[in-house]
Design an enzyme around this catalytic site. Structure first.
Site, PDB file in Angstrom:
ATOM      1  N   LYS B  49       0.835  -1.211   0.000  1.00 54.48           N
ATOM      2  CA  LYS B  49       0.000   0.000   0.000  1.00 54.48           C
ATOM      3  C   LYS B  49       0.863   1.252   0.000  1.00 54.48           C
ATOM      4  O   LYS B  49       0.516   2.262  -0.605  1.00 54.48           O
ATOM      5  CB  LYS B  49      -0.927   0.015   1.209  1.00 54.48           C
ATOM      6  N   GLY B 176      -1.327 -14.574 -11.364  1.00 49.73           N
ATOM      7  CA  GLY B 176      -2.194 -14.679 -10.193  1.00 49.73           C
ATOM      8  C   GLY B 176      -3.636 -14.364 -10.514  1.00 49.73           C
ATOM      9  O   GLY B 176      -3.943 -13.775 -11.553  1.00 49.73           O
ATOM     10  N   ARG B 263      -2.247 -19.375  -2.751  1.00 44.29           N
ATOM     11  CA  ARG B 263      -1.413 -19.594  -1.577  1.00 44.29           C
ATOM     12  C   ARG B 263      -1.728 -20.948  -0.945  1.00 44.29           C
ATOM     13  O   ARG B 263      -2.792 -21.517  -1.132  1.00 44.29           O
ATOM     14  CB  ARG B 263      -1.648 -18.467  -0.576  1.00 44.29           C
ATOM     15  N   ASP B 299      -4.538 -17.292   7.574  1.00 48.36           N
ATOM     16  CA  ASP B 299      -4.399 -17.953   6.270  1.00 48.36           C
ATOM     17  C   ASP B 299      -4.235 -19.467   6.380  1.00 48.36           C
ATOM     18  O   ASP B 299      -4.688 -20.206   5.507  1.00 48.36           O
ATOM     19  CB  ASP B 299      -3.154 -17.420   5.531  1.00 48.36           C
ATOM     20  N   ALA B 307      -6.043 -10.000   6.056  1.00 45.42           N
ATOM     21  CA  ALA B 307      -5.492  -9.731   7.378  1.00 45.42           C
ATOM     22  C   ALA B 307      -6.591  -9.429   8.388  1.00 45.42           C
ATOM     23  O   ALA B 307      -6.548  -9.898   9.527  1.00 45.42           O
ATOM     24  CB  ALA B 307      -4.520  -8.553   7.297  1.00 45.42           C
ATOM     25  N   HIS B 431     -22.473  16.668   2.901  1.00 47.08           N
ATOM     26  CA  HIS B 431     -22.207  17.082   1.520  1.00 47.08           C
ATOM     27  C   HIS B 431     -21.091  18.113   1.518  1.00 47.08           C
ATOM     28  O   HIS B 431     -21.095  19.003   2.338  1.00 47.08           O
ATOM     29  CB  HIS B 431     -23.460  17.679   0.899  1.00 47.08           C
TER      30      HIS B 431
END
Lengths: 426, 452
Positions: B49, B176, B263, B299, B307, B431
């Site tokens: 990121k 991927g 993975r 995972d 995460a 707004h």
């Protein structure tokens, strides 16, 4: 101590009444059984007797006012009994004196007007009173969807145990409560390792059937009317057209005739094509006739809907039935083809059954069960001849349709089926 | 040494579980063989990121800054320095890992550096000693499967090795079928590399709603990224000749091949038999393995690769150990993708809703009429609300927009409390904000959007 007497549930399925006359005034001494007031409900005009002896301490409601079942009518000062005891005693009374209302076994309930029977205090009022003493009323945490569900299923959300964060009542909790209260899933302790049992997960269709039939049984007041109709003429007509239809690739069963007869009868007896909107105290009459047909598939019952069935010819109906049942078996129906039914027909005769008590496809009002045609001896012109008998079973929601209207509706369907030419006459 | 809980692995599953365990008074040890923070902090979420932000800023300065009124620079001289962007990412990672170490100390969690081996249902061998606990939590994470091919080894870069000092060549290929692969191809496209995405399947994002997946695919194609579908995951039919990946007629220029394929769980060494299926530890609804005292979170149990879900699983298990039983609803966790514009999804996809047989409605509101998005110079995208027709319950939300990954939290809150479209429509949004698209989609679901 004060005893609050609420407008009792007098068992006619009434929800409200109008005060016609008060027989008592504030400060007056009364004995249990004395009439307190005259009440006009939409079925009966009746006197409401006092369940307690004592002095009238307060009167609620003026003459001409409409009061709902469960709201307070009078407060009675009872001597020598403390508050909690008074409530307990009243409860004990009610458990002894409850007048049991048996479900109407006769077509068209016979009403008992002006019953002088001593009435018990409303259970509902009592349990509320107990709650007030036991625990303060608090705001119930519940999700918007859970609230909407509870409202629709008429479940008191206060009674549901919430499993969400901070005890919030979630959607699943409402379903769990409903299942518990209906005992549809009795989780008897079964040893999973036991080789004599086999455990299979519920399919989506099965889950949805379970939910829908429970919802129907929980909400509608089912009543069923049975009858038999002689259809030799219809059989002849069908035989005549069967081959012609097959030449055009369509199988002609009796179902198109029954659908036609039903839609014609529904136009006269519109209440059977309606829906009860209890929250707004109204009935919604539908000026369209979408007929659901119950189809037996490997995975369970599916009910595709034939839209505007009243506009279709016998040929078009036969075509539609062929198409819909084929699609249902292949699970190819889209949502549009399952929505918005106004009345349902279930044809177990094709499997061999005769009579049944079909469950209404809620929130519809009626469902017609069609049995197997059987040859039976009948009396015609004082002689015994062989007749072709079609058994019919119709269940309706007695909350808005009565036995007499249901019978008239069935009679009209039978008239059409007896005389196939009449289809084109009306 | 005796503990209440031993946690193996200090990624977002393990470290969150450890801190929580410490907070509720459990005597806790956490074992890490490499770097505290695991993949997410060290070579996953945070570094990626960080460099993506660099690339977004680069593109903005180079192509949009002057139209925003910025002067004093020559657009031709604007460049992108990979190594400096990685250095910036490193400094962020250092701060965050220091933060975790601090939280371990604060909550009495003992950090043991070493590789764990499970000896019995209650004991673990690490750092030349045997430690014992009532419960063991496996949080060892996952790793890309290697590409088993005849391609030259120095061509392939694993993601764990990517965010380091290196020369970035002009022709890059990513293999991927997941959000990481999409983020990477777009990142390299933003810094003006020639990029190709090799997809081992028919969809670029199998977890996403078809509508979202198609939208993103078209965005990628429009920005000049090439996509090749249905490739063999081991690239069996590919050869490498003269700087090209060649498969039959197709020639793809490639100087760096990044492996972002499916993975597999990193299964810790164990003397007892812990059930593993398809490369992941098998767990039940409370994330218990076949051994009652051993749990697997994150995972390694194969339930998700995100995460935030790993962390939620960690909290769930600690609660469970403390006797608090809850349900995990994976449909209430968001799926985020940090592309330009960002993409986020929560709840059921349209296909899933159809399969459930629910009578539903789709309410979409485009970003093209959103004032705030226009001022930010990025008004491509939409908000899409899926709701059931009976009660109006919000069943799913999909967003393509700047800040979509933050905005999805609002949808998550709506879903957490089982809100209806009426709640969405009645929630006043300030707004100008991009989040106004929620209110509009809500109004659309109830009746009609105002600005449509």
């Amino acid at each position: 101590m004060r005893y609050i007497f609420n407008f009792p549930d007098i068992g006619e399925g009434l929800e409200e009444g109008t005060i016609v006359e008060w027989y008592v005034t504030k400060g007056q001494k009364i004995n249990s059984g004395d009439s307190l007031l005259k009440m006009d409900t939409d079925k009966v005009v009746t006197d409401i007797p006092s369940p307690k002896s004592g002095t009238i301490a307060a009167i609620y409601g003026k003459v001409g006012e409409t009061v709902r079942v469960g709201t307070a009518l009078v407060e009675i000062e009872i001597e020598g009994v403390s508050g909690a005891e008074a409530v307990k005693e009243a409860q004990k009374d009610s458990s002894v004196e409850v007048i049991e209302e048996k479900g109407a076994a006769v077509v068209g309930t016979i009403e008992v007007a002006g019953s002088r029977a001593r009435l018990p205090a409303s259970d509902e009022g009592m349990s509320e009173k107990i709650n007030e003493i036991d625990k303060p009323i608090k705001k119930i945490l519940a999700t918007p969807v859970a609230r909407a569900l509870a409202k629709e299923m008429r479940i008191d959300i206060n009674k549901v145990t919430g499993t969400g964060p901070a005890g919030r009542v979630m959607k699943e909790d409402i379903y769990a409560y409903l299942q518990n209260s209906l005992n549809i899933i009795k989780t008897a302790k079964i040893n999973i390792a036991d080789e004599r049992v086999e455990i299979k997960p519920l399919t989506q269709i099965r889950k949805s059937i379970a939910r829908n039939v429970s919802l129907s049984k929980h909400n509608a007041a089912h009543m069923t009317v049975f009858d038999e109709v002689e259809i030799s003429d219809l059989i002849r007509e069908r035989e005549k057209y069967k081959e012609k239809f097959i030449a055009k690739g369509v199988k002609l069963s009796y179902l198109p005739f029954i659908i036609k007869a039903t839609t014609l009868a529904l136009k006269t007896h519109k209440i059977l094509n309606a829906q009860l909107d209890i929250d707004n105290n109204q009935i919604i009459y539908k000026n369209y006739y979408n007929i659901g047909i119950a189809v037996d598939t490997d995975e369970g019952l599916i009910v595709p809907v034939i839209r505007d069935a009243d506009d279709l010819t016998i040929f078009e109906l036969a075509q539609k039935i062929n198409e819909m049942s084929e699609k249902a078996r292949k699970r190819e129906l889209n949502l549009e083809e399952l929505k918005d039914g106004t009345f349902t027909i279930t044809n177990y005769g094709s499997i061999g059954g005769q009579f049944s008590v079909p469950i209404i496809n809620f929130p519809q009002v009626g469902i017609l069960g069609v049995g197997r045609i059987m040859k039976k001896p009948i009396v015609k012109n004082d002689a015994i001849v062989i007749g072709n008998i079609l058994p019919l079973s119709i269940s309706v929601d007695h909350r808005i349709v009565d036995g007499a209207e249901t019978t008239r509706f069935v009679n009209q369907i039978m008239d059409y089926l007896t005389d196939p030419v009449s289809f084109i006459m009306d | 040494m005796n503990y209440d809980v031993i946690i193996i692995g200090s990624g977002p599953a393990g470290y969150v579980a450890a801190i929580r365990a410490g907070q509720v008074g459990l005597k806790t040890a956490i074992i890490e063989k490499d770097k505290v923070g695991g993949m997410c902090l060290n070579w996953g979420c945070i570094p990626s990121k960080s460099v993506i932000e660099s690339a977004k800023l680069y593109k903005k300065i180079k192509h949009e800054a002057s139209s925003f009124g910025i002067t004093g620079f020559d657009e031709k001289n604007i460049g992108f320095d990979w190594n400096r962007s990685v250095k910036r990412a490193d400094s962020i990672v250092k701060k965050l890992t220091a933060g975790i170490n601090f939280l371990f100390k604060k909550n009495g969690v003992e950090l043991i550096i070493g590789t764990a081996k499970i000896i019995s249902e209650n004991t673990v061998w690490v750092d030349n000693r045997l430690i014992e606990a009532k419960n063991i939590i496996i949080a060892t994470g996952s790793d890309q499967e290697k590409i088993h091919s005849s391609l030259p080894d120095n061509l392939i870069v694993e993601i764990s090795q990517l965010f380091k000092d290196r020369q970035i060549p002009g022709n890059i290929v990513v293999l991927g079928q997941n959000t990481v692969a999409i983020e990477l191809v777009q990142f390299f496209n933003l810094i003006e590399k020639n990029v190709t995405l090799l997809v081992p399947g028919k969809k670029i994002m199998p977890m996403a709603d078809n509508y979202l997946s198609e939208y993103v695919k078209n965005l990628l194609l429009k920005s000049g990224i090439k996509i090749i579908f249905d490739v063999d995951p081991d690239l069996k039919n590919f050869e490498y000749t003269e700087g090209n990946l060649v498969s039959g007629e197709i020639k793809t220029p490639c100087e760096m091949l990044i492996n972002s394929r499916t993975r597999k769980g990193i299964i810790p060494e164990s003397d007892i038999n812990i059930n593993v299926e398809n490369g992941f530890i098998v767990t039940d609804e409370h994330l218990r393995t076949n051994i009652p005292s051993i749990f697997a979170i994150g995972d390694v149990n194969g339930k998700s690769y995100f995460a935030h879900i790993a962390s939620a699983e960690g909290l769930h298990v600690i609660n469970y150990i403390k006797g608090v039983e809850e349900k995990i609803n994976f449909k209430k966790y968001p799926l985020n993708m940090y592309t330009v514009p960002e993409v986020a999804q929560i709840g059921y996809t349209e296909n899933e809703i159809k399969e459930n047989g629910t009578d539903y409605k789709v309410s979409e509101f485009s970003l093209s009429a959103n004032g705030k998005a226009m001022t930010e110079g990025d008004n491509i995208g939409f908000g899409r609300l899926l709701s059931d027709n009976k009660y109006g319950e919000v069943l799913g939300v999909q967003i393509v927009a700047p800040h979509a990954t933050d905005m999805i939290a609002e949808a998550a809150a709506f879903m957490q409390v089982e809100s209806t479209v009426y709640d969405v429509a009645k929630t006043v949004h300030a707004h100008p904000t991009i989040s106004e698209i929620f209110m509009e989609a809500g109004l659309e679901a109830v009746d009609k959007a105002i600005h449509k």
